[in-house]
Scaffold this active site. Structure first.
Site, PDB file in Angstrom:
ATOM      1  NE  ARG A 173      -4.154   1.773   0.320  1.00 44.47           N
ATOM      2  CZ  ARG A 173      -4.273   2.865  -0.431  1.00 44.47           C
ATOM      3  NH1 ARG A 173      -3.320   3.199  -1.288  1.00 44.47           N
ATOM      4  NH2 ARG A 173      -5.344   3.642  -0.322  1.00 44.47           N
ATOM      5  CB  THR A 232      -3.461   4.258  13.066  1.00 46.76           C
ATOM      6  OG1 THR A 232      -2.937   3.396  12.048  1.00 46.76           O
ATOM      7  CG2 THR A 232      -4.852   3.787  13.447  1.00 46.76           C
ATOM      8  CB  CYS A 242      -4.777  -4.255  -9.255  1.00 43.56           C
ATOM      9  SG  CYS A 242      -4.629  -2.618  -8.525  1.00 43.56           S
TER      10      CYS A 242
END
Length: 547
Positions: A303, A339, A516
């Site tokens: 990511r 986060t 993907c």
């Protein structure tokens, strides 16, 4: 303004796009405020993954500050924070050795927890649903809807059953429109709808370009004799050269699980570099490989993450909506954590939206949000570390030296602010940089991309139109191949891009969109910005367990 008449519409007070920590925290906080005031506020949350947590990937070490603000009783509620942070190690790696460096104060993890962020998101989803938030996983927000005056009206989910030819198939189902008084975009890094909003409302005017990294992660089950719950190891240096920003992490969770990964800044210059292959090399280091001998790899993912920080935060509000979390760029780079900031931004947005909805004739834009963000601890924290990431333009050693001065002498309040550049402009010509010879995977410690993608449980409906679109197909060969050696075949961590026909002298780019991982690296790093990442059918992509 949408002119389609074949879609049904649903009306809400607030629609939230994205089921990560920021979106879920925002939904929960709105419902908390509504309950406290005795009001009924309808909240809908869309998540493109097959379930909440399916697309969530992070290291992750959690600073529980924001969670405690959201739920002071999070322990009694059973939040999945099971492994308190223990020993911190920061290593400088050479090819054969390792040297312990002093741990900067931002990287100290006393009081934090090593967690699966996906599992925390699943838990937050349960809390949100219990409060009355309507959560729809498997539905991708594919289109922003506008009122006649140009303000955001809501979003539409993607049509289902569109074939590769772009035409409706026998199983065609039109998307659904979701209309809201305020739409909160929590798409995560490089959100596809957020990109459109940047352009329509000029949200990036007057701020630095966003800069990014790609994070690649594996989850392993290791020999219990080697497991040290709470151990946190970060490293810089090998296998990356000193002019490439990046570093690695190794976190010991509960149940003999170890998360290992690498982040590579996407402003690297050598077009032959492969972040995926650099990560595989990292695992072979003598200090690292011993943890994994006798273990087994159980999950893989990747990511992109926003690294620009304070200088790169866009305008956060616009008529009808606002931006939160990593889609707005809230990440503390030297702390290696985002986060707590994502959650805090979602909570501040919820409070601002709730206040805005209660006003008569309040207007379409919840400007209170940006004002309140700048009064929060989040903004102060971003400001004090603003110069750390851009200092890496001086290389690893220059950045470490500057970081020490900025942290210990100026305490984050230096009378200047360093600036960022666009990542895609940094890639060099293929003839100006040395090729990198990566070793073949051994299938035990190091692996090829396709076997890794298999572990991510990535799946897309095969007959759908590819969600990876080229603005000009010819550029893939005339520029990317000719000048840069087709870098997309190396920076993609999933083998999506492939050059065929070289042997015959007729190279062409093949896009294997079914592989993907939704990392967005291609959308960010492509030197001509010719690749446009759009959402596939809802429910497609990875299904990460415990990541």
């Amino acid at each position: 303004m949408s002119t389609r008449t074949d879609r049904d519409a649903m009306e809400y007070d607030v629609v939230i796009i994205g089921g990560g920590p920021s979106g879920l925290s925002s939904a929960i906080r709105i419902k908390q405020l509504a309950e406290q005031s005795g009001k009924d506020v309808s909240v809908c949350l869309l998540e493109k993954g097959s379930e909440i947590g399916a697309h969530i990937l992070s290291g992750a070490v959690l600073e529980p500050h924001a969670l405690a603000e959201l739920f002071p009783d999070w322990q009694e509620r059973g939040a999945p924070l099971n492994t308190p942070a223990g020993e911190d190690r920061l290593l400088y790696l050479t090819e054969a050795g390792a040297y312990k460096l002093p741990t900067p104060p931002q990287m100290g993890n006393h009081g934090n927890y090593i967690i699966s962020l996906g599992n925390l998101a699943r838990w937050l989803g349960e809390q949100a649903e219990a409060m009355g938030v309507e959560i729809y996983p498997g539905f991708a927000a594919a289109e922003v809807l506008y009122h006649e005056d140009g303000s955001v009206k809501g979003v539409a989910t993607g049509d289902l059953g569109i074939g590769k030819d772009g035409q409706p198939g026998h199983n065609f189902q039109p998307g659904m429109e979701l209309h809201a008084k305020q739409t909160i975009f929590a798409e995560g890094c490089r959100g596809s709808l957020t990109k459109e909003l940047f352009g329509k409302f000029n949200l990036r005017d007057g701020v630095d370009p966003q800069t990014y990294g790609i994070g690649i992660k594996e989850l392993w089950e290791i020999d219990p004799a080697k497991h040290q719950p709470g151990l946190i190891v970060h490293s810089v240096g090998w296998p990356l050269s000193s002019d490439t920003y990046g570093g690695s992490f190794l976190y010991h969770l509960e149940n003999n699980l170890v998360a290992i990964g690498m982040v590579v800044g996407l402003d690297y210059q050598n077009p032959w570099l492969s972040p995926y292959e650099e990560f595989q090399r990292y695992k072979t280091h003598p200090t690292i490989r011993g943890f994994f001998e006798g273990g087994r790899r159980i999950s893989y993912g990747a990511r992109a993450l926003s690294e620009g920080g304070y200088q790169s935060v866009p305008k956060l509000t616009f008529p009808g909506g606002l931006l939160i979390g990593d889609t707005a760029g809230f990440l503390n780079v030297p702390k290696i954590k985002g986060t707590h900031m994502a959650m805090k931004s979602g909570m501040v947005a919820a409070e601002a939206v709730f206040e805005h909805l209660a006003k008569e004739d309040a207007g379409a834009e919840a400007t209170e949000y940006a004002e309140q963000i700048k009064k929060s601890w989040l903004w102060d924290e971003l400001y004090t570390v603003r110069n750390i990431r851009p200092a890496f333009k001086w290389g690893l050693w220059g950045a470490l030296a500057y970081g020490a001065i900025d942290t210990y002498v100026f305490k984050g309040k230096a009378p200047w602010t360093l600036h960022h550049h666009d990542d895609h402009t940094q890639l060099g010509d293929k003839n100006s940089h040395p090729k990198i010879a990566y070793p073949k995977p051994d299938g035990t410690l190091t692996f090829d991309r396709l076997s890794s993608v298999f572990l991510s449980a990535t799946n897309h409906e095969e007959n759908q139109q590819t969600h990876l679109r080229l603005k000009d197909e010819s550029i893939a060969i005339s520029v990317n191949y000719a000048k840069y050696g087709s870098p997309e075949t190396r920076y993609c961590p999933a083998g999506v891009y492939e050059i065929l026909g070289e042997e015959e002298g007729k190279p062409r780019l093949q896009i294997n969109g079914q592989n993907c991982l939704h990392c967005k690296t291609c959308d960010i790093k492509d030197p001509t910005q010719n690749i446009n990442w759009t959402v596939p059918e809802g429910g497609g992509g990875p299904n990460y367990p415990n990541m």
